[in-house]
Design a protein around this motif. Structure first.
Motif, mmCIF file in Angstrom:
data_model
loop_
_atom_site.group_PDB
_atom_site.id
_atom_site.type_symbol
_atom_site.label_atom_id
_atom_site.label_comp_id
_atom_site.label_asym_id
_atom_site.label_seq_id
_atom_site.Cartn_x
_atom_site.Cartn_y
_atom_site.Cartn_z
ATOM 1 N N THR A 88 0.902 -1.073 0.096
ATOM 2 C CA THR A 88 -0.050 0.159 -0.120
ATOM 3 C C THR A 88 0.864 1.068 -0.123
ATOM 4 O OG1 THR A 88 -1.810 -1.104 1.126
ATOM 5 C CG2 THR A 88 -1.941 1.421 1.136
ATOM 6 N N VAL A 89 0.705 2.285 -1.008
ATOM 7 C CA VAL A 89 1.412 3.531 -1.053
ATOM 8 C C VAL A 89 0.601 4.318 -0.626
ATOM 9 C CG1 VAL A 89 2.524 4.876 -2.751
ATOM 10 C CG2 VAL A 89 2.701 2.447 -2.851
ATOM 11 N N TYR A 90 1.141 5.324 0.188
ATOM 12 C CA TYR A 90 0.357 6.566 0.944
ATOM 13 C C TYR A 90 0.898 7.715 0.074
ATOM 14 C CZ TYR A 90 -0.760 2.947 4.106
ATOM 15 O OH TYR A 90 -1.453 1.824 4.997
ATOM 16 N N ASP A 91 0.063 8.919 0.256
ATOM 17 C CA ASP A 91 0.349 10.330 -0.533
ATOM 18 C C ASP A 91 1.835 10.555 -0.033
ATOM 19 O OD1 ASP A 91 -2.001 10.343 -2.232
ATOM 20 O OD2 ASP A 91 -2.892 11.111 -0.434
ATOM 21 N N SER A 92 2.172 10.156 1.246
ATOM 22 C CA SER A 92 3.179 10.958 1.861
ATOM 23 C C SER A 92 4.687 10.192 1.459
ATOM 24 C CB SER A 92 3.118 10.824 3.288
ATOM 25 O OG SER A 92 2.997 9.488 3.853
ATOM 26 N N ASP A 93 4.583 8.774 0.876
ATOM 27 C CA ASP A 93 5.485 7.991 0.607
ATOM 28 C C ASP A 93 6.354 8.547 -0.364
ATOM 29 O OD1 ASP A 93 5.133 6.349 2.494
ATOM 30 O OD2 ASP A 93 3.742 5.063 1.001
ATOM 31 N N VAL A 94 7.464 8.168 -0.630
ATOM 32 C CA VAL A 94 8.415 8.922 -1.776
ATOM 33 C C VAL A 94 8.745 7.487 -2.526
ATOM 34 C CG1 VAL A 94 10.584 9.552 -2.375
ATOM 35 C CG2 VAL A 94 9.450 10.304 -0.291
ATOM 36 N N VAL A 95 8.431 7.566 -3.725
ATOM 37 C CA VAL A 95 8.768 6.498 -4.740
ATOM 38 C C VAL A 95 10.061 6.913 -5.581
ATOM 39 C CG1 VAL A 95 7.751 5.202 -6.710
ATOM 40 C CG2 VAL A 95 6.404 5.940 -4.818
ATOM 41 N N LEU A 96 10.877 5.853 -5.906
ATOM 42 C CA LEU A 96 12.114 6.091 -6.539
ATOM 43 C C LEU A 96 12.271 4.893 -7.500
ATOM 44 C CD1 LEU A 96 14.496 7.289 -3.689
ATOM 45 C CD2 LEU A 96 13.298 8.777 -5.096
ATOM 46 N N VAL A 97 12.737 5.280 -8.663
ATOM 47 C CA VAL A 97 12.865 4.326 -9.745
ATOM 48 C C VAL A 97 14.403 4.215 -10.066
ATOM 49 C CG1 VAL A 97 12.437 3.316 -11.984
ATOM 50 C CG2 VAL A 97 10.570 4.480 -10.538
ATOM 51 N N TYR A 98 15.023 2.994 -10.079
ATOM 52 C CA TYR A 98 16.656 2.813 -10.314
ATOM 53 C C TYR A 98 16.649 2.061 -11.551
ATOM 54 C CZ TYR A 98 17.324 4.420 -5.463
ATOM 55 O OH TYR A 98 17.100 5.333 -4.449
ATOM 56 N N ILE A 99 17.465 2.322 -12.530
ATOM 57 C CA ILE A 99 17.684 1.512 -13.844
ATOM 58 C C ILE A 99 18.909 0.605 -13.808
ATOM 59 C CG2 ILE A 99 18.697 3.517 -14.871
ATOM 60 C CD1 ILE A 99 17.681 2.244 -17.678
ATOM 61 N N LEU A 100 18.815 -0.595 -14.108
ATOM 62 C CA LEU A 100 20.022 -1.492 -13.995
ATOM 63 C C LEU A 100 20.842 -0.944 -15.294
ATOM 64 C CD1 LEU A 100 21.555 -3.787 -13.105
ATOM 65 C CD2 LEU A 100 20.193 -5.117 -14.698
ATOM 66 N N ALA A 168 13.351 9.542 3.778
ATOM 67 C CA ALA A 168 14.075 9.815 2.501
ATOM 68 C C ALA A 168 14.546 11.274 2.801
ATOM 69 C CB ALA A 168 13.075 9.744 1.345
ATOM 70 N N LYS A 169 14.020 12.109 3.858
ATOM 71 C CA LYS A 169 14.258 13.590 3.852
ATOM 72 C C LYS A 169 15.414 13.603 4.667
ATOM 73 C CE LYS A 169 9.917 15.168 2.092
ATOM 74 N NZ LYS A 169 8.724 15.983 2.683
ATOM 75 N N ARG A 170 15.809 12.497 5.605
ATOM 76 C CA ARG A 170 16.906 12.848 6.607
ATOM 77 C C ARG A 170 18.074 13.042 5.883
ATOM 78 N NH1 ARG A 170 16.903 8.435 11.377
ATOM 79 N NH2 ARG A 170 15.408 9.163 12.576
ATOM 80 N N ASP A 171 19.034 13.909 6.725
ATOM 81 C CA ASP A 171 20.203 14.199 6.483
ATOM 82 C C ASP A 171 21.181 13.040 6.368
ATOM 83 O OD1 ASP A 171 19.401 16.939 6.572
ATOM 84 O OD2 ASP A 171 20.136 17.221 8.552
ATOM 85 N N GLY A 172 21.979 12.773 5.407
ATOM 86 C CA GLY A 172 22.722 11.606 5.296
ATOM 87 C C GLY A 172 22.311 10.718 4.609
ATOM 88 N N VAL A 173 20.968 10.510 4.293
ATOM 89 C CA VAL A 173 20.434 9.623 3.427
ATOM 90 C C VAL A 173 20.754 9.716 1.794
ATOM 91 C CG1 VAL A 173 18.460 8.465 2.793
ATOM 92 C CG2 VAL A 173 18.576 8.852 5.383
#
Length: 204
Positions: A88-100, A168-173
């Motif tokens: 389940t994905v929420y509005d507050s989640d961050v979705v990232l896509v990585y390509i091989l 995702a918004k944490r410093d150092g991530v």
């Protein structure tokens, strides 16, 4: 020897390609056996989903799943997938896509999208957008369509990570480095099933 989209284009067309950024791949030492166990979850996304591990040190839980498919004129050079049923994905989640992106010494190298290849004839870019219902990964280009190579369109593999925004918004991530996220003690990443989009319906 590295196998890249660029080297294949050079070998086939004797062209020198320029990337907007150099490949960034750094092996990091695992801090404990727990990190090794987490990494093993991502050796293969095939098969049944394993049991959910405990939350990270700060209680964060994220998910990652893999898709594979071909960019064609029939599908508008885009791959669209719903999220797995157990996610389940929420509005507050961050979705990232990585390509091989390439293989370096037998190791997979993942790059955060968007990624752009600059050629003499134009550019090719892999990008994405998402909602809480689905993710769309698309390929845009200014080069002649008939000059696209199979290495640039076929069997493209992506990993989609869904992260809590607070993590995702944490410093150092460093969200640009997928391995950093997978091995972070601050978040427990769940590996979900692989989605094969090779037989996706064509755009009407």
């Amino acid at each position: 020897m590295k196998e890249t989209k660029q080297t294949e284009r050079v070998f086939k067309h004797f062209r020198i390609n320029a990337l907007t950024e150099n490949p960034i791949f750094e092996m990091r030492k695992l801090a404990s056996i727990l990190f090794v166990a987490v990494t093993m979850l991502f050796v293969s996304c095939e098969g049944p989903v394993g049991p959910v591990g405990p939350p990270g040190d700060d209680g964060f839980i994220g998910s990652v799943f893999e898709i594979q498919g071909d960019f064609t004129s029939g599908n508008g050079y885009r791959l669209v997938t719903d999220y797995p049923n157990n996610l389940t994905v929420y509005d507050s989640d961050v979705v990232l896509v990585y390509i091989l992106w390439e293989l370096a010494d037998g190791m997979d190298v993942w790059r955060l999208c968007p990624q752009t290849v600059v050629l003499d004839e134009g550019v090719i870019q892999y990008n994405f957008d998402y909602t809480v219902a689905d993710v769309q990964v698309f390929m845009e280009f200014t080069v002649p369509e008939n000059s696209l190579l199979p290495a640039e369109t076929d069997n493209q593999v992506f990993r989609i990570a869904v992260l809590p925004a607070d993590y995702a918004k944490r410093d150092g991530v460093d969200i640009s480095d997928l391995n950093t996220i997978l091995n972070s003690p601050e978040i427990q990443m769940q590996a979900l099933d692989k989605v094969d989009l090779s037989s996706a319906l064509e755009v009407k």
